[in-house]
Design an enzyme around this catalytic site. Structure first.
Site, PDB file in Angstrom:
ATOM      1  N   LEU A  51       0.826  -1.207   0.000  1.00 54.72           N
ATOM      2  CA  LEU A  51       0.000   0.000   0.000  1.00 54.72           C
ATOM      3  C   LEU A  51       0.862   1.260   0.000  1.00 54.72           C
ATOM      4  O   LEU A  51       0.511   2.260  -0.646  1.00 54.72           O
ATOM      5  CB  LEU A  51      -0.922  -0.010   1.219  1.00 54.72           C
ATOM      6  CG  LEU A  51      -2.024  -1.065   1.192  1.00 54.72           C
ATOM      7  CD1 LEU A  51      -2.655  -1.231   2.577  1.00 54.72           C
ATOM      8  CD2 LEU A  51      -3.111  -0.699   0.174  1.00 54.72           C
ATOM      9  N   ARG A  73      -2.083  -2.890  12.940  1.00 51.79           N
ATOM     10  CA  ARG A  73      -2.006  -3.323  14.333  1.00 51.79           C
ATOM     11  C   ARG A  73      -1.965  -4.840  14.400  1.00 51.79           C
ATOM     12  O   ARG A  73      -2.523  -5.548  13.569  1.00 51.79           O
ATOM     13  CB  ARG A  73      -3.179  -2.773  15.139  1.00 51.79           C
ATOM     14  CG  ARG A  73      -4.552  -3.355  14.807  1.00 51.79           C
ATOM     15  CD  ARG A  73      -4.970  -4.421  15.812  1.00 51.79           C
ATOM     16  NE  ARG A  73      -6.229  -5.052  15.427  1.00 51.79           N
ATOM     17  CZ  ARG A  73      -6.311  -6.177  14.770  1.00 51.79           C
ATOM     18  NH1 ARG A  73      -5.212  -6.800  14.379  1.00 51.79           N
ATOM     19  NH2 ARG A  73      -7.487  -6.713  14.480  1.00 51.79           N
ATOM     20  N   ARG A 107      -5.482  -0.968   8.140  1.00 53.36           N
ATOM     21  CA  ARG A 107      -6.600  -0.067   7.841  1.00 53.36           C
ATOM     22  C   ARG A 107      -6.150   0.986   6.835  1.00 53.36           C
ATOM     23  O   ARG A 107      -5.106   1.614   6.996  1.00 53.36           O
ATOM     24  CB  ARG A 107      -7.106   0.616   9.109  1.00 53.36           C
ATOM     25  CG  ARG A 107      -8.301   1.545   8.886  1.00 53.36           C
ATOM     26  CD  ARG A 107      -8.849   2.036  10.205  1.00 53.36           C
ATOM     27  NE  ARG A 107      -9.317   0.905  11.005  1.00 53.36           N
ATOM     28  CZ  ARG A 107      -9.443   0.933  12.330  1.00 53.36           C
ATOM     29  NH1 ARG A 107      -9.115   2.019  12.999  1.00 53.36           N
ATOM     30  NH2 ARG A 107      -9.883  -0.123  12.980  1.00 53.36           N
ATOM     31  N   HIS A 150     -14.309  -4.761   4.205  1.00 46.66           N
ATOM     32  CA  HIS A 150     -13.373  -5.671   4.870  1.00 46.66           C
ATOM     33  C   HIS A 150     -12.924  -6.745   3.888  1.00 46.66           C
ATOM     34  O   HIS A 150     -13.750  -7.400   3.253  1.00 46.66           O
ATOM     35  CB  HIS A 150     -14.027  -6.348   6.072  1.00 46.66           C
ATOM     36  CG  HIS A 150     -14.289  -5.424   7.208  1.00 46.66           C
ATOM     37  ND1 HIS A 150     -14.525  -5.871   8.499  1.00 46.66           N
ATOM     38  CD2 HIS A 150     -14.353  -4.074   7.272  1.00 46.66           C
ATOM     39  CE1 HIS A 150     -14.726  -4.829   9.293  1.00 46.66           C
ATOM     40  NE2 HIS A 150     -14.634  -3.735   8.568  1.00 46.66           N
ATOM     41  N   GLU A 169      -6.247  -9.128   7.742  1.00 52.39           N
ATOM     42  CA  GLU A 169      -7.520  -8.452   7.509  1.00 52.39           C
ATOM     43  C   GLU A 169      -7.246  -7.004   7.118  1.00 52.39           C
ATOM     44  O   GLU A 169      -6.567  -6.270   7.839  1.00 52.39           O
ATOM     45  CB  GLU A 169      -8.413  -8.479   8.750  1.00 52.39           C
ATOM     46  CG  GLU A 169      -9.769  -7.842   8.489  1.00 52.39           C
ATOM     47  CD  GLU A 169     -10.633  -7.738   9.739  1.00 52.39           C
ATOM     48  OE1 GLU A 169     -11.668  -8.412   9.796  1.00 52.39           O
ATOM     49  OE2 GLU A 169     -10.248  -6.973  10.646  1.00 52.39           O
ATOM     50  N   ALA A 181     -16.506   5.450  12.979  1.00 55.14           N
ATOM     51  CA  ALA A 181     -16.115   4.195  13.626  1.00 55.14           C
ATOM     52  C   ALA A 181     -15.283   4.459  14.875  1.00 55.14           C
ATOM     53  O   ALA A 181     -15.419   3.758  15.884  1.00 55.14           O
ATOM     54  CB  ALA A 181     -15.342   3.320  12.640  1.00 55.14           C
ATOM     55  N   HIS A 185     -16.459   3.364  18.633  1.00 50.24           N
ATOM     56  CA  HIS A 185     -15.603   2.514  19.468  1.00 50.24           C
ATOM     57  C   HIS A 185     -15.382   3.141  20.842  1.00 50.24           C
ATOM     58  O   HIS A 185     -15.452   2.447  21.875  1.00 50.24           O
ATOM     59  CB  HIS A 185     -14.257   2.295  18.774  1.00 50.24           C
ATOM     60  CG  HIS A 185     -13.275   1.515  19.584  1.00 50.24           C
ATOM     61  ND1 HIS A 185     -13.356   0.146  19.747  1.00 50.24           N
ATOM     62  CD2 HIS A 185     -12.200   1.920  20.315  1.00 50.24           C
ATOM     63  CE1 HIS A 185     -12.373  -0.262  20.529  1.00 50.24           C
ATOM     64  NE2 HIS A 185     -11.652   0.788  20.890  1.00 50.24           N
TER      65      HIS A 185
END
Length: 259
Positions: A51, A73, A107, A150, A169, A181, A185
């Site tokens: 990426l 993470r 992410r 996802h 993921e 989001a 959270h």
């Protein structure tokens, strides 16, 4: 070579008292756990590198950059143990690898919804990235309003003893989705899942607002890309996504250009 993790009994850590371990057992288990987690760390870094390469290319060779931010993470041991309990997972590395698929997470934040799918296509079209599962919560949001794309992908990691396939993921979302989001959270963490209904309703309203914002910015983005008469400064503001919300002066400038 068998690429699957060895069947090491983590129950030795959970079920036996601390003083019931020999020094060699502790060292052996620590080494096995480190080896297991390093595979996910390296797999995660493989995706981040891919990426980052795309991001740098767009930054230097193209007018626009679909990637705003990339973060990653690795689940910590406490989180893994907690999820093992929820999923009724056997205390072996093999079972963990089979049932817990988000040990390594990446992410990607994008400016526009179209960018989300563009980045997904560029990443998953690479020959060594295998799509395992896709959950599109943008097309079909969760009941609480959560939206994101996802993708569970598999990448090869090359270690000293051979190649190991690793699951990572990848979550792709717009800035608006990511902001929502993050707030959701924090609220659930503060109330330990016992969130007042008024806050839940407010979160759903905010999710709807974020969806409308994404749609508006996508429309403006599309119009700007196809409008060659715009001033370079105004076009740069929209194309690069530096304008979070169109203010009155901005709208008036667009109206004057259309007359």
């Amino acid at each position: 070579m068998d690429p699957k993790p060895a069947r090491i009994d983590l129950g030795r850590l959970i079920d036996r008292p601390d003083d019931d371990f020999s020094h060699d057992e502790v060292q052996h288990l620590r080494q096995d756990f480190t080896r297991f987690m390093m595979r996910y760390k390296f797999g995660m870094e493989e995706i981040v590198t891919k990426l980052s390469i795309l991001r740098d290319e767009f930054e230097h060779l193209h007018e626009t950059n679909p990637i705003e931010n990339v973060s990653s993470r690795l689940k910590n041991p406490d989180s893994i143990l907690e999820k093992m309990g929820r999923k009724e997972c056997e205390s072996t590395f093999e079972s963990i690898a089979d049932k817990i698929t988000d040990i390594a997470g990446v992410r990607v934040t994008c400016s526009f919804v179209s960018d989300v799918y563009h980045v997904f296509d560029m990443l998953t079209s690479q020959s060594d990235v295998v799509i395992v599962e896709v959950r599109d919560y943008i097309t079909t949001p969760k009941p609480n309003g959560y939206r994101s794309l996802h993708a569970l992908v598999e990448v090869p990691v090359y270690l000293s003893d051979g190649e190991v396939p690793v699951l990572v993921e990848v979550q792709l979302r717009t800035i608006a989705m990511d902001f929502w989001a993050s707030l959701e959270h924090k609220i659930h963490y503060k109330y330990r899942e016992d969130v007042p209904q008024a806050l839940l309703d407010g979160l759903k309203d905010a999710a709807d607002t974020a969806t409308e914002l994404d749609a508006t910015m996508e429309r403006l983005h599309t119009e700007v890309k196809s409008a060659g008469a715009l001033s370079s400064g105004l076009k740069d503001e929209l194309v690069r996504g530096t304008v979070a919300l169109p203010d009155d002066a901005f709208v008036e400038r667009l109206k004057r250009m259309g007359t």
